[in-house]
Write a protein that holds these residues in place. Structure first.
Motif, PDB file in Angstrom:
ATOM      1  N   TYR A   1      12.516  28.060  10.544  1.00 36.51           N
ATOM      2  CA  TYR A   1      11.264  27.706  11.477  1.00 36.51           C
ATOM      3  C   TYR A   1      10.638  26.365  10.985  1.00 36.51           C
TER       4      TYR A   1
ATOM      5  N   ARG B   1      12.892  23.792   9.894  1.00 36.78           N
ATOM      6  CA  ARG B   1      13.928  23.232  10.493  1.00 36.78           C
ATOM      7  C   ARG B   1      13.936  22.992  12.034  1.00 36.78           C
ATOM      8  N   THR B   2      13.378  24.183  12.582  1.00 36.24           N
ATOM      9  CA  THR B   2      13.111  24.026  14.002  1.00 36.24           C
ATOM     10  C   THR B   2      11.867  23.106  14.565  1.00 36.24           C
TER      11      THR B   2
ATOM     12  N   ARG C   1      11.226  20.510  12.671  1.00 36.96           N
ATOM     13  CA  ARG C   1      11.653  19.098  12.603  1.00 36.96           C
ATOM     14  C   ARG C   1      12.388  18.817  13.646  1.00 36.96           C
TER      15      ARG C   1
ATOM     16  N   LEU D   1       8.453  16.725  15.509  1.00 31.29           N
ATOM     17  CA  LEU D   1       7.163  16.524  14.877  1.00 31.29           C
ATOM     18  C   LEU D   1       7.127  15.558  13.672  1.00 31.29           C
ATOM     19  N   SER D   2       5.947  15.061  13.394  1.00 29.67           N
ATOM     20  CA  SER D   2       5.883  14.169  12.175  1.00 29.67           C
ATOM     21  C   SER D   2       6.182  15.032  11.205  1.00 29.67           C
TER      22      SER D   2
ATOM     23  N   ARG E   1       2.771  16.787  10.178  1.00 32.65           N
ATOM     24  CA  ARG E   1       2.435  18.007  11.239  1.00 32.65           C
ATOM     25  C   ARG E   1       3.334  19.215  10.708  1.00 32.65           C
TER      26      ARG E   1
ATOM     27  N   ARG F   1       1.138  21.984   9.537  1.00 32.18           N
ATOM     28  CA  ARG F   1       1.084  23.108  10.663  1.00 32.18           C
ATOM     29  C   ARG F   1       1.919  24.362  10.511  1.00 32.18           C
ATOM     30  N   HIS F   2       3.129  23.884  10.061  1.00 34.53           N
ATOM     31  CA  HIS F   2       4.288  24.892  10.017  1.00 34.53           C
ATOM     32  C   HIS F   2       4.362  25.628   8.576  1.00 34.53           C
TER      33      HIS F   2
ATOM     34  N   PRO G   1       0.549  27.153   6.413  1.00 35.76           N
ATOM     35  CA  PRO G   1      -0.025  28.343   6.719  1.00 35.76           C
ATOM     36  C   PRO G   1       0.910  29.444   6.278  1.00 35.76           C
ATOM     37  N   ASN G   2       2.102  29.537   6.322  1.00 30.96           N
ATOM     38  CA  ASN G   2       3.012  30.258   5.768  1.00 30.96           C
ATOM     39  C   ASN G   2       3.031  30.549   4.466  1.00 30.96           C
TER      40      ASN G   2
ATOM     41  N   LEU H   1      -4.674  36.151   9.139  1.00 30.69           N
ATOM     42  CA  LEU H   1      -3.686  35.144   8.805  1.00 30.69           C
ATOM     43  C   LEU H   1      -2.501  35.358   9.403  1.00 30.69           C
TER      44      LEU H   1
ATOM     45  N   LEU I   1      19.040  16.023  10.430  1.00 28.55           N
ATOM     46  CA  LEU I   1      18.465  17.142   9.719  1.00 28.55           C
ATOM     47  C   LEU I   1      19.207  17.723   8.587  1.00 28.55           C
TER      48      LEU I   1
ATOM     49  N   ARG J   1      12.817   9.393  15.033  1.00 29.18           N
ATOM     50  CA  ARG J   1      12.091  10.901  14.966  1.00 29.18           C
ATOM     51  C   ARG J   1      11.888  11.126  16.762  1.00 29.18           C
TER      52      ARG J   1
ATOM     53  N   ARG K   1      14.285  13.150  18.783  1.00 35.74           N
ATOM     54  CA  ARG K   1      14.337  14.582  18.553  1.00 35.74           C
ATOM     55  C   ARG K   1      13.530  15.484  19.572  1.00 35.74           C
TER      56      ARG K   1
ATOM     57  N   PHE L   1      19.269  26.911  17.372  1.00 32.18           N
ATOM     58  CA  PHE L   1      19.839  27.443  16.302  1.00 32.18           C
ATOM     59  C   PHE L   1      20.258  28.800  16.246  1.00 32.18           C
TER      60      PHE L   1
ATOM     61  N   THR M   1      14.827  34.118  12.847  1.00 35.20           N
ATOM     62  CA  THR M   1      14.107  33.382  11.817  1.00 35.20           C
ATOM     63  C   THR M   1      13.605  32.035  12.179  1.00 35.20           C
ATOM     64  N   SER M   2      14.025  31.401  13.108  1.00 34.89           N
ATOM     65  CA  SER M   2      14.023  30.108  13.654  1.00 34.89           C
ATOM     66  C   SER M   2      12.594  29.727  14.180  1.00 34.89           C
ATOM     67  N   LEU M   3      11.741  30.914  14.384  1.00 32.93           N
ATOM     68  CA  LEU M   3      10.497  30.579  15.171  1.00 32.93           C
ATOM     69  C   LEU M   3       9.391  30.674  14.089  1.00 32.93           C
ATOM     70  N   ASN M   4       8.126  30.039  14.061  1.00 33.81           N
ATOM     71  CA  ASN M   4       7.102  30.326  12.923  1.00 33.81           C
ATOM     72  C   ASN M   4       6.696  31.419  13.206  1.00 33.81           C
TER      73      ASN M   4
END
Lengths: 306, 566
Positions: free
Chosen positions: A204, A206-207, A209, A213-214, A217, A221-222, A225-226, A299, B61, B90, B93, B101, B106-109
């Motif tokens: 996620y 990689r997703t 990026r 997103l910068s 962030r 943000r991603h 938290p995890n 959380l 990537l 950037r 993208r 993917f 697993t590709s979503l947060n």
């Protein structure tokens, strides 16, 4: 949710009961005789026996324990042998100072540990990462009383920026909080780094990026938290570690908290105070864990579902 | 595509080196291809051929620590991207090139709502956020998700794999990119869901006027989707051209192998058992009349999570009232989608989960057996799992892993076990001297061979194979299936073969049972089930398979791209 909370509270009460029993056995099984100490050097056997009777120490151990528990149920922690004051009152007077110290210490360790850990993970295997890991190793390994003396020597004695000891102004809190926090900061820096290194390799991230997103962030943000999910549970457990440090730090800096109270009580074999401080510390650990457990579903939505 | 308009995306001489302890190693060598406007180009090849590397290089990537772009030109809409700084690249993208993917799970947060992740895509770089929530809902609408408004507030774990992949596609298309790169987007999905996602991507290509670069190892998917195809092998493109040319006149051995590796549904029409591999002299699998069945299952039910204090009852069973039996030397294919209870059935017949009902392995009823009484049964029934990476201990040599069951059951001395391991390795066509290697030194297919050897160590009569080839590439899968058939012929093994892949089940099975929601909805000989399916669900499963290997017939959507050749 309410049911879970109720179960956890019942469990907490059981833990405290266990702590009370173990501490009681340990303290009252001590070879040191408080009655002899209170009666003084010139005491006769009769006067020692009188003191012992007065304190209820001549009763059989189970009955003493039962009396103590009955007192606890009413919120009565007993009376100090030496100061002749209710232990509850003594602790209540000292608790705010300790709480201030703990909040500041945890603040230092979390702020320092998180920042350094995230930086190290983002710059993995570079110079910054190596520096942070070396420093954190030093922080984890250095005994707290040495760190305390070093800090005192540099910032109070040599530079004169901060007071040697005492309590009252924010300046007084800086060195004790730093001493307490440095140890934990080392731990957190290492844990946050490894959690972040793990999370930064996740799909996620990689997703995120791939969305354009910068870098900031993506990390804040991603990934963060995890990565924090396992860390929050650690903070709860950490409160226990902290109480050990508090005794040392309060003694070195003359910080009037319950650690100092306990330190003095140990020297005087003032058993009711030691019992009281132990129970309050145990309560803090139990509450810390409970809070961490309650925070986890806030959380992590995957835990919330159950 | 006419030659006059310049292509949207032109890749020339793309070369990537991997940093290894022994120095740089070339992993992608001079890749050239173009992608036209509203065109779908498939990059096909086995894993390790460099397809995903190509995609990640286009997105920039690649993990910088281990891989380095050594050269080449990437032109998008006439602009050279290769020399751009990260800062300049950037914004492209998501806006110009977006990617979907392979692993929707697993590709979503996991700690962000679907809506938050979608809205982030929408305003990733822009001020043009506007009504981001409304646009997020529209984006979900476009990927035909049910109840899009509610989905915005849900977390990924609340969605199925297919829905998550729809969300991924919605995120990728949120800003209407010129190029959509999809890396094995349906490999992890069930077959009916795969068909839906492929259809969706075709519809979206038309609606969004997006070009698609689709990466797959499955020539069935290529046939469904591609205008043109480029076949990759060992870091090079070995063959490319319009899909019909490549399918009808494959020039390269790699292409032919990929095409042959897709087990075609209906290829075994009119025959009863799996094709025999060995000479006709292979020993007959049923020696005497009325042999003891290898497995009898009667009224099997499994309910997970039952028996807790606070949630008595009220739980749907994972498996309910399942009956079948399996003769020695035969294969029963257990087919169904994820969640249908087929894996649970597989575990229950080995006594690995608590169950109710009757299960007999080789004539021994296993219900209520103690761990000690179960032990001899375990010698006769073994399991091969799906993931050959996760089911071998990374710190145990291949030989030790294979010898472990022997050691557990106290069979043979050390030297005897070593001989047995060598024999087993030869059986699965691996060199016996590989016994001293560790799992990471083997490829996925080789690892699955190790797992098979380990399962054979105790000379079982029954093997439960749970999605044992699903994690393997098409060509590797074909070879492992051949191995299983060969072992069955030689050793008279009975297989309970669990799979979601209809074509694989057709290839392996004598009998087939179709499961849905914990029940068997249809069972019978392979011929009956595949040639005259009675249950509508079986027919739906069969229809969903992208197996039209000659793209000559109308594609399965029918209405979007009618596609016939003369």
């Amino acid at each position: 949710m309410a049911l879970t909370l109720l179960k956890r509270l019942a469990g907490a009460a059981l833990i405290l009961l266990g702590v009370a029993a173990v501490t009681f056995l340990l303290l009252y099984g001590l070879p040191a005789d408080p009655a002899a100490m209170i009666a003084g050097r010139s005491a006769t056997a009769a006067s020692i026996a009188a003191v012992r009777h007065q304190l209820g120490l001549d009763l059989p151990l189970p009955e003493q324990f039962w009396r103590y528990l009955a007192g606890l149920a009413h919120g009565d922690l007993g009376r100090s042998y030496i100061q002749r004051t209710a232990v509850g009152t003594l602790i209540a007077a000292r608790l705010p100072a300790t709480l201030v110290l703990m909040v500041c210490g945890i603040g230092v360790e979390v702020a320092l540990g998180l920042t350094l850990g995230v930086l190290a993970a983002v710059r993995r295997d570079r110079a910054l990462d190596r520096a942070v890991m070396t420093l954190s190793f030093v922080g984890v390994s250095a005994p707290q009383f040495i760190v305390a003396l070093l800090l005192l020597y540099v910032f109070a004695a040599q530079l004169g920026w901060l007071p040697m000891s005492g309590y009252g102004t924010p300046a007084h809190a800086v060195l004790p909080a730093l001493t307490l926090g440095l140890l934990g900061a080392g731990w957190y820096a290492r844990m946050v780094r490894s959690a972040m290194v793990d999370v930064l390799d996740r799909d996620y991230v990689r997703t995120a990026r791939a969305k354009g997103l910068s870098a900031g962030r993506v990390v804040l943000r991603h990934a963060l938290p995890n990565a924090l999910l396992p860390i929050v549970a650690m903070i709860g457990i950490d409160v226990g570690q902290f109480m050990g440090g508090v005794v040392v730090v309060e003694a070195v800096y003359g910080w009037p908290g319950i650690g100092q109270l306990a330190f003095q009580a140990i020297q005087q074999v003032d058993v009711p105070i030691i019992m009281g401080v132990t129970l309050v510390s145990a309560l803090a650990v139990v509450l810390g864990n409970l809070l961490a457990d309650l925070a986890a579903p806030l959380l992590d939505p995957r835990i919330r579902a159950r | 595509m006419t030659g006059a308009t310049p292509p949207l995306l032109a890749v020339q001489g793309l070369t990537i080196d991997a940093r290894t302890p022994a120095g740089l190693k070339r992993v992608l060598d001079g890749i050239d291809f173009t992608l036209g406007r509203e065109e779908t180009l498939c990059l096909a090849g086995e894993s390790g051929s460099g397809k995903s590397l190509t995609a990640l290089a286009l997105m920039r990537l690649l993990p910088a620590a281990s891989l380095r772009v050594a050269g080449g030109s990437i032109r998008l809409d006439g602009c050279e991207l290769a020399g751009l700084s990260e800062r300049a690249f950037r914004p492209l993208r998501g806006r110009d090139i977006a990617m979907v993917f392979q692993e929707p799970m697993t590709s979503l947060n996991p700690v962000m709502t679907v809506g938050a992740q979608l809205m982030e895509s929408i305003r990733a770089y822009g001020r043009e956020s506007g009504d981001a929530r409304g646009r997020a809902r529209d984006a979900l609408d476009a990927v035909q998700i049910s109840d899009p408004a509610r989905r915005l507030g849900q977390y990924p774990h609340e969605l199925s794999g297919g829905m998550r992949q729809r969300v991924m596609i919605a995120m990728a298309l949120a800003r209407r990119p010129k190029v959509l790169i999809a890396d094995e987007p349906t490999t992890a999905l069930d077959v009916t869901v795969q068909a839906e996602i492929l259809r969706l991507m075709r519809d979206l290509r038309r609606d969004f006027a997006t070009s698609i670069l689709l990466i797959t190892h499955d020539m069935g998917v290529v046939a469904e989707m591609a205008d043109r195809v480029a076949v990759m092998r060992a870091g090079r493109i070995v063959e490319q051209g319009p899909v019909l040319d490549v399918f009808e006149r494959p020039r390269e051995a790699t292409t032919r192998e990929l095409l042959a590796a897709v087990p075609r549904l209906g290829a075994l029409r009119g025959t009863d058992g799996p094709p025999r591999l060995g000479p006709a002299t292979a020993k007959p699998s049923a020696p005497a009349a009325e042999p003891v069945p290898a497995l009898v299952v009667h009224d099997l039910s499994v309910t997970y999570g039952a028996g807790g204090w606070f949630r008595r009852g009220a739980l749907a069973p994972a498996v309910a009232g399942v009956c079948f039996d399996l003769a020695p030397g035969q294969t029963l294919g257990l087919v169904g989608e994820s969640g249908s209870g087929k894996s649970t059935t597989g575990k229950a017949v080995l006594g690995l989960v608590p169950f109710t009902g009757h299960v007999a392995v080789d004539g021994t009823a296993i219900a209520g057996l103690s761990a000690r009484d179960m032990k001899p049964v375990r010698r006769r029934a073994q399991m091969i799992f799906q993931d050959p990476y996760a089911s071998l201990d990374p710190r145990m040599t291949a030989g030790d892993a294979i010898a472990e069951p022997l050691a557990i059951h106290g069979i043979g001395c050390r030297a005897e076990r070593r001989d047995r391991v060598a024999e087993l390795l030869r059986r699965v066509h691996l060199p016996p001297e590989h016994a001293s290697r560790f799992p990471h030194e083997f490829s996925g297919g080789q690892r699955q061979r190790l797992c098979i050897a380990r399962a054979l160590a105790l000379e079982p009569t029954l093997i439960v194979a749970d999605e044992s080839v699903s994690a393997l590439d098409a060509t590797v899968r074909a070879r492992v299936l051949d191995l299983l058939l060969e072992l069955q012929e030689e050793l008279g093994l009975a297989f309970l073969f669990i799979s979601h892949d209809m074509a694989v089940v057709e290839r392996m099975s004598h009998r087939v049972a179709v499961m849905r929601s914990g029940r068997i909805v249809e069972s019978g000989s392979r011929r009956e089930v595949f040639e005259t399916p009675r249950d509508p669900y079986t027919r739906a499963l069969l229809d969903a398979v992208p197996q039209r290997l000659s793209p000559t017939c109308t594609r399965s959507t029918g209405n979007t791209t009618p596609f016939t050749i003369t």
